[in-house]
Design an enzyme around this catalytic site. Structure first.
Site, PDB file in Angstrom:
ATOM      1  N   HIS A 124       0.873  -1.185   0.000  1.00  0.00           N
ATOM      2  CA  HIS A 124       0.000   0.000   0.000  1.00  0.00           C
ATOM      3  C   HIS A 124       0.907   1.230   0.000  1.00  0.00           C
ATOM      4  O   HIS A 124       2.017   1.195   0.541  1.00  0.00           O
ATOM      5  CB  HIS A 124      -0.835  -0.052   1.287  1.00  0.00           C
ATOM      6  CG  HIS A 124      -1.897   0.980   1.412  1.00  0.00           C
ATOM      7  ND1 HIS A 124      -1.635   2.285   1.763  1.00  0.00           N
ATOM      8  CD2 HIS A 124      -3.249   0.901   1.260  1.00  0.00           C
ATOM      9  CE1 HIS A 124      -2.778   2.962   1.826  1.00  0.00           C
ATOM     10  NE2 HIS A 124      -3.776   2.145   1.515  1.00  0.00           N
ATOM     11  N   ASP A 201       3.300  -4.867   7.771  1.00  0.00           N
ATOM     12  CA  ASP A 201       2.078  -4.081   7.655  1.00  0.00           C
ATOM     13  C   ASP A 201       0.913  -5.058   7.830  1.00  0.00           C
ATOM     14  O   ASP A 201       0.610  -5.851   6.937  1.00  0.00           O
ATOM     15  CB  ASP A 201       2.029  -3.399   6.282  1.00  0.00           C
ATOM     16  CG  ASP A 201       0.721  -2.643   6.075  1.00  0.00           C
ATOM     17  OD1 ASP A 201      -0.203  -2.796   6.904  1.00  0.00           O
ATOM     18  OD2 ASP A 201       0.609  -1.918   5.070  1.00  0.00           O
ATOM     19  N   GLN A 204      -4.395  -5.360   6.909  1.00  0.00           N
ATOM     20  CA  GLN A 204      -5.421  -6.309   6.454  1.00  0.00           C
ATOM     21  C   GLN A 204      -5.336  -7.633   7.209  1.00  0.00           C
ATOM     22  O   GLN A 204      -6.351  -8.291   7.440  1.00  0.00           O
ATOM     23  CB  GLN A 204      -5.274  -6.581   4.946  1.00  0.00           C
ATOM     24  CG  GLN A 204      -5.438  -5.357   4.063  1.00  0.00           C
ATOM     25  CD  GLN A 204      -6.846  -4.788   4.077  1.00  0.00           C
ATOM     26  OE1 GLN A 204      -7.828  -5.493   4.332  1.00  0.00           O
ATOM     27  NE2 GLN A 204      -6.963  -3.502   3.801  1.00  0.00           N
ATOM     28  N   LYS A 227      -9.994  -1.096  10.586  1.00  0.00           N
ATOM     29  CA  LYS A 227     -10.178  -2.295   9.754  1.00  0.00           C
ATOM     30  C   LYS A 227     -10.440  -3.521  10.631  1.00  0.00           C
ATOM     31  O   LYS A 227     -10.619  -4.623  10.157  1.00  0.00           O
ATOM     32  CB  LYS A 227      -8.950  -2.516   8.870  1.00  0.00           C
ATOM     33  CG  LYS A 227      -8.762  -1.379   7.861  1.00  0.00           C
ATOM     34  CD  LYS A 227      -7.636  -1.658   6.915  1.00  0.00           C
ATOM     35  CE  LYS A 227      -7.112  -0.390   6.274  1.00  0.00           C
ATOM     36  NZ  LYS A 227      -7.825   0.015   5.073  1.00  0.00           N
ATOM     37  N   CYS A 365      -4.660   2.477  -3.725  1.00  0.00           N
ATOM     38  CA  CYS A 365      -3.407   2.959  -3.121  1.00  0.00           C
ATOM     39  C   CYS A 365      -2.267   1.968  -3.332  1.00  0.00           C
ATOM     40  O   CYS A 365      -1.404   1.789  -2.459  1.00  0.00           O
ATOM     41  CB  CYS A 365      -3.566   3.251  -1.625  1.00  0.00           C
ATOM     42  SG  CYS A 365      -4.720   4.556  -1.272  1.00  0.00           S
TER      43      CYS A 365
HETATM   44  N1  PLP Z   1      -1.648  -0.846   4.548  1.00  0.00           N
HETATM   45  C1  PLP Z   1      -2.624  -1.591   4.039  1.00  0.00           C
HETATM   46  C2  PLP Z   1      -2.330  -2.996   3.607  1.00  0.00           C
HETATM   47  C3  PLP Z   1      -3.916  -1.066   3.943  1.00  0.00           C
HETATM   48  O1  PLP Z   1      -4.901  -1.816   3.444  1.00  0.00           O
HETATM   49  C4  PLP Z   1      -4.144   0.263   4.363  1.00  0.00           C
HETATM   50  C5  PLP Z   1      -5.481   0.878   4.207  1.00  0.00           C
HETATM   51  O2  PLP Z   1      -6.188   0.612   3.250  1.00  0.00           O
HETATM   52  C6  PLP Z   1      -3.093   0.992   4.909  1.00  0.00           C
HETATM   53  C7  PLP Z   1      -1.850   0.410   4.976  1.00  0.00           C
HETATM   54  C8  PLP Z   1      -3.287   2.376   5.431  1.00  0.00           C
HETATM   55  O3  PLP Z   1      -4.111   2.330   6.550  1.00  0.00           O
HETATM   56  P1  PLP Z   1      -4.672   3.660   7.244  1.00  0.00           P
HETATM   57  O4  PLP Z   1      -5.272   4.479   6.142  1.00  0.00           O
HETATM   58  O5  PLP Z   1      -5.680   3.148   8.219  1.00  0.00           O
HETATM   59  O6  PLP Z   1      -3.515   4.332   7.887  1.00  0.00           O
END
Ligand code: PLP
Length: 407
Positions: A124, A201, A204, A227, A365
């Site tokens: 992401h 990370d 998910q 999430k 993203c």
């Molecule tokens: N990393 C992953 C795999 C994500 O799916 C997301 C959000 O869609 C993020 C990072 C960023 O998360 P946040 O917008 O809650 O900081």
């Protein structure tokens, strides 16, 4: 008794029970944000109705009670991911801020010109852009691991990529675009073979698999509350104690100090060193409630339930024809990324929305991944704990209708 009845679980999520565009809502965008159960909503309301006070600073009863709850939440998170110490849990605004904290505090101070950071092509932007900034600032080198033919992260390539120059591997546990899980234990073992650090990370992953940071032996792990059926604006950074002890503050101000004189400041120990200012208190208690809720779900049931939905949705889409499905077939969360050949993803999503089916469309993203997959975007349906086969049926019918109208 753990929850394993879909009707009962669905009934716990008030937002699901409404009409959009005159149709019953079918919410398939949980990878963007999950709906919140009544328990979490009530806990946040109760915080403002009964507990409202600032933490870590008041001598009075409410502030003491608030502080106890706040620290109980830290302990709940530590237990949830099996951290060795509560002090290894830092509350942040979310995954994005947690990664920024690592890149700013650890990256700026411990990485130097020529050091290599390895990312997966599925990352992401939250786990790409902070490293781009560090590349510009410090001259670090970014390298990528790609996918195998069957859509899994290519661990053989990763083995070839690592060297004594590798200082960090930063990788998602589950792709938000494709749903593919990565083999974190194997990745950590490869990293350790060259003494590199690992950042996971888990944005998910956290609502899918049990996470055990000690077993994984990762150095950093990050996730967002929203999430995981919790509030927005709250997230977690886990980092090993010995790293946190060496890392300088990310932001400065109240709460994170030991002493301030006219000319200088000494800083608190972790975790407080990294939590400047009044924290997102209702977010923290809401997150605790979300974890308690998620702990009450029967995980064996959940895995089977989500696999059933994913398999049904995948095979029904395949039957429609003119549909391209992206990513791996096996080893994945209930996230389905696809396109109808010759049609723009946003046109399909708009037609699905008119039928009450909420999906995401675009690059999610993950622009480097889109480029790698040779597409500008996809339609992404993400199923969760509260969806069922009825939702799958409506999803497939909405894609079919969109296809019939657009082709
Ligand atoms: N990393 C992953 C795999 C994500 O799916 C997301 C959000 O869609 C993020 C990072 C960023 O998360 P946040 O917008 O809650 O900081």
């Amino acid at each position: 008794m753990q929850l394993n009845d879909i009707k009962q679980i669905k009934s716990l999520f008030p937002t699901l029970h409404q009409k959009v565009n005159g149709q019953d809502l079918v919410y398939l965008d949980s990878a963007a944000t999950a709906m919140k159960p009544t328990a979490v909503i009530d806990r946040i309301t109760r915080y403002y109705q009964l507990d409202n006070s600032n933490v870590h600073r008041g001598a009075h009863y409410l502030s003491q009670r608030g502080t106890d709850e706040f620290e109980k939440a830290r302990h709940t998170v530590a237990e949830f991911i099996n951290a060795k110490h509560d002090s290894e849990i830092i509350f942040t605004r979310g995954t994005t801020e947690s990664i920024n904290l690592v890149s700013s505090s650890y990256g700026r101070n411990f990485l130097k010109e020529g050091d290599e950071v390895i990312l997966s092509i599925m990352e992401h932007h939250a786990n790409v852009v902070p490293w781009h900034v560090l590349k510009t600032e410090k001259g670090i080198v970014l390298k990528y691991v790609y996918l195998t033919e069957d859509g899994q992260l290519d661990l053989e390539q990763l083995k070839r990529l690592v060297s004594s120059k590798t200082k960090l591997i930063t990788v998602t546990g589950c792709s938000n675009t494709l749903g593919t899980f990565t083999d974190l234990k194997a990745i950590t073992a490869i990293a350790k073979s060259v003494s590199a650090k690992v950042l996971v990370d888990a944005a998910q992953l956290v609502s899918q698999h049990k996470i055990d940071v000690q077993e994984l032996d990762c150095d950093f792990l990050v996730f967002s509350g929203h999430k995981l059926f919790g509030p927005t604006g709250i997230g977690v950074l886990y980092a090993k104690q010995e790293l946190l002890e060496q890392m300088p503050p990310y932001q400065t101000g109240g709460s994170m100090i030991l002493e301030v004189t006219e000319q200088a400041t000494t800083f608190h120990r972790p975790p407080f060193r990294f939590e400047a200012g009044t924290p997102h208190i209702e977010g923290v208690v809401g997150l605790m409630s979300a974890i308690q809720f998620f702990n009450s779900i029967d995980k064996t049931w959940l895995r089977a339930h989500e696999d059933k939905m994913l398999n049904a949705a995948t095979s029904e889409l395949e039957k429609l024809g003119d549909v391209v499905i992206y990513g791996s077939k096996a080893n994945k969360a209930p996230i389905l990324s696809f396109n109808i050949k010759g049609v723009h993803n946003s046109d399909v999503a708009a037609l699905m929305d008119q039928q009450g089916v909420a999906v995401r469309s675009g690059h999610h993203c993950t622009q480097p991944l889109m480029k790698y997959l040779k597409t500008v975007g996809t339609i992404r349906a993400s199923f969760s704990i509260y969806n069922d086969l009825n939702d799958v049926e409506k999803f497939v019918a909405s894609v079919k209708k969109a296809k019939d109208l657009l082709l």
